[in-house]
Design an enzyme around this catalytic site. Structure first.
Site, short mmCIF file in Angstrom:
data_model
loop_
_atom_site.label_atom_id
_atom_site.label_comp_id
_atom_site.label_asym_id
_atom_site.label_seq_id
_atom_site.Cartn_x
_atom_site.Cartn_y
_atom_site.Cartn_z
N ASP A 193 0.83 -1.21 0.00
CA ASP A 193 0.00 0.00 0.00
C ASP A 193 0.87 1.26 0.00
OD1 ASP A 193 -2.11 1.73 0.33
OD2 ASP A 193 -2.97 0.68 2.04
N GLY A 249 -4.91 3.33 -8.06
CA GLY A 249 -5.07 3.56 -9.49
C GLY A 249 -4.29 4.73 -10.03
N ASP A 306 -10.50 3.97 -1.53
CA ASP A 306 -11.12 2.92 -0.71
C ASP A 306 -12.63 2.85 -0.91
OD1 ASP A 306 -8.57 2.74 0.21
OD2 ASP A 306 -9.09 2.95 2.33
C1 GLA Z 1 -5.52 2.07 2.67
C2 GLA Z 1 -6.01 0.95 1.77
C3 GLA Z 1 -7.07 0.16 2.49
C4 GLA Z 1 -6.50 -0.40 3.78
C5 GLA Z 1 -5.93 0.73 4.64
C6 GLA Z 1 -5.17 0.19 5.84
O1 GLA Z 1 -6.51 3.00 2.92
O2 GLA Z 1 -6.49 1.46 0.56
O3 GLA Z 1 -7.55 -0.88 1.68
O4 GLA Z 1 -5.49 -1.32 3.47
O5 GLA Z 1 -5.04 1.54 3.90
O6 GLA Z 1 -4.56 1.19 6.57
#
Ligand code: GLA
Length: 531
Positions: free
Chosen positions: A291, A334, A355
């Protein structure tokens, strides 16, 4: 600087004496407590103001700020884009602000039950509801003139390797499993993961194909003297947990960031990439979600292909050494055209959006609006990821969850359940384990579906399957039941095709030009058309 009020006197009251001065530090009120590390620093001169929004180490400039009576307008510059906010100064020194709405919202109106037939149905007169902005309330915690926006440290630019990272041969169909984040967030721990794994065996999820049990953010502890990452007290023994999960015929996934910190502020893999990959392989990890998060602080945006390739290669090497290949999931929302380089960086899947949330506006905006045009990047082993499932989390009704499941399957999306599988209601389990729908998602041809037609709220999506049949979703995004028609011409087919309804598990005969169905509000009729 003029101060026109004290905190106990409302801004509106003060406004009658002179123009309000917003200078100071503002934070989201308890309603936005999940984001309470976001602060707005404002410096006002006359009716104009500038400043910055601060979240963790990230600062975004506020420009074009203007106060006009009780109205406020400003822009926040994020990643080169200007997001325009409008706001209102209210009583008690609060400020309500709203960015432009990203998605349409509809009500939960119920239809009179589906009817269907071949041929063309008269056009529906679907009403489109106007988008609703999301309002946030800010409260001032200090009226002192804020310090200037901190200058960020110089960022590194990483180039992608000259030779693409080799395909790890995994994820021949979109990964299926469970992920802790949507339901548990920081509450995930060893016991939850064991209980979910047990439940997936008992409730048939594993046998339906959901094999990855993925721990998202908040498992990370500190590093030891040699720099080895350790799990925190919630996960006393990751290797033992992996052994347990493997013993159930399931696989274990984990999460990290190319930056120094994860999105939830835990230890990331920055400058420990190969070391972490080896640790995970030694624990028995089968899947990594990586991430971007705080990587913005250390890398230029152009570095994303290089930074992701760095971990892609590390996972490949660690997997080859341990004999345990690791699925690689890119999570960078993305950005920077990930579809064009995700596979070359070793990715089996890459997120395409921000998200998801457990509501119709979020799910439908991601699923219907934000996937168009991405189909050219999906192929066997490499998938677009419109984010994890919210099915069963309670924010949508079963009709909407069937739409979620159908759309994700047409999109060849990973199916990662995000609900509490320890106690899942039978209707939700039926949605998640519908074999005929899962077969669409897992079709071996690996061709992502596309929007075949759109007429107001009526959308038809189609996905060509390996056996020459076509999965077709007749969707209704509106607030009332409407007929939705799939015309053969929009599907680029001619002649006689038979239809099977994959939710009703019923054959619907054959037709030569179109198929229509009355579709309830936010609902779907999912068909498989065969020659
Ligand atoms: C980001 C990701 C989520 C999740 C959180 C965890 O927002 O996009 O899917 O993994 O971090 O902190």
């Amino acid at each position: 600087m003029r101060l026109c009020f004290v905190a106990t006197i409302g801004l509106i009251a003060a406004h009658s004496l002179c123009a309000a001065d917003l200078s100071g530090k503002w934070v989201l009120t308890p309603a936005g407590a999940a984001n309470n590390d976001i602060a707005y620093y404002i410096t006002q001169t006359g009716d104009l103001f500038t400043g910055y929004v601060s979240q963790g180490q990230n600062n975004s400039a506020i420009t074009d700020g203007k106060v006009d009576g009780d109205k406020v307008a400003f822009a926040v510059v994020r990643g080169g884009n200007k997001i325009v906010y409008t706001g209102r100064i209210t009583a008690l020194a609060t400020l309500e602000i709203a960015a432009p709405a990203a998605a349409g919202r509809g009500g939960g109106g119920r239809g009179r039950g589906p009817a269907f037939g071949f041929g063309n149905h008269p056009a529906a007169n679907a009403a489109v509801e106007p988008p609703q902005p999301v309002t946030q309330s800010l409260i001032r915690v200090s009226a002192a003139v804020p310090p200037p926006m901190p200058v960020p440290p110089a960022k590194e630019t990483l180039n992608p390797p000259a030779v693409p990272v080799k395909y790890n041969t995994l994820a021949k169909t979109p990964p299926m499993g469970w992920n802790s984040w949507n339901k548990f967030q920081a509450r995930v721990n060893d016991q939850v993961v064991r209980d979910v794994a047990d439940a997936m065996v008992k409730n048939g999820m594993r046998d339906a194909g959901y094999v990855y049990v993925n721990i998202d953010d908040t498992w990370e502890g500190t590093r030891d003297a040699q720099g080895n990452i350790r799990s925190n007290e919630k996960f006393p023994d990751m290797k033992a947990l992996a052994d347990y999960v493997h013993g159930k015929g399931l696989k274990l996934g984990i999460y990290s960031s190319p930056g120094p910190k994860t999105c939830a502020g835990y230890e990331g893999s920055y400058q420990h990439e190969a070391q972490d990959a080896k640790t995970w392989a030694a624990w028995g990890i089968d899947y990594l979600k990586y991430d971007w998060c705080s990587a913005t602080q250390v890398y230029t945006p152009d570095s994303q292909p290089g930074a992701y390739a760095k971990m892609g290669q590390a996972l490949l090497d660690a997997g080859l050494a341990s004999g345990r290949a690791i699925v690689y999931s890119l999570c960078q929302y993305g950005q920077v055209d990930v579809g064009t380089w995700g596979a070359n960086s070793g990715g089996n899947l890459w997120r395409t959006t921000g998200d998801i949330s457990d509501n119709w506006a979020s799910m439908s905006n991601i699923g219907f609006n934000q996937q168009i045009g991405r189909e050219k990047f999906a192929a066997v082993g490499h998938w677009n990821d419109p984010d994890m499932l919210e099915i069963g989390n309670g924010g949508m009704n079963d009709t909407e969850y069937r739409t979620h499941m159908s759309l994700w399957s047409l999109l060849a999306a990973p199916l990662l359940a995000g609900n509490d599988l320890r106690s899942v209601a039978p209707d939700i389990l039926d949605i998640l384990t519908n074999k005929e729908v899962i077969a669409v998602d897992q079709d071996p041809l690996g061709k992502q579906g596309v929007q075949a037609s759109k007429d107001g709220d009526a959308e038809v999506w189609a996905r060509t399957l390996a056996d020459g049949s076509i999965a077709v979703g007749l969707f209704n995004r509106g607030a009332t039941q409407i007929p939705v028609t799939a015309k053969w011409s929009d599907l680029h087919i001619t002649g006689s095709w038979s239809a099977r309804d994959l939710w009703a598990h019923a054959d619907r005969g054959a037709g030569t030009d179109a198929f229509w169905a009355n579709v309830p509000s936010h609902g779907v009729v999912l068909l498989k058309l065969a020659k």
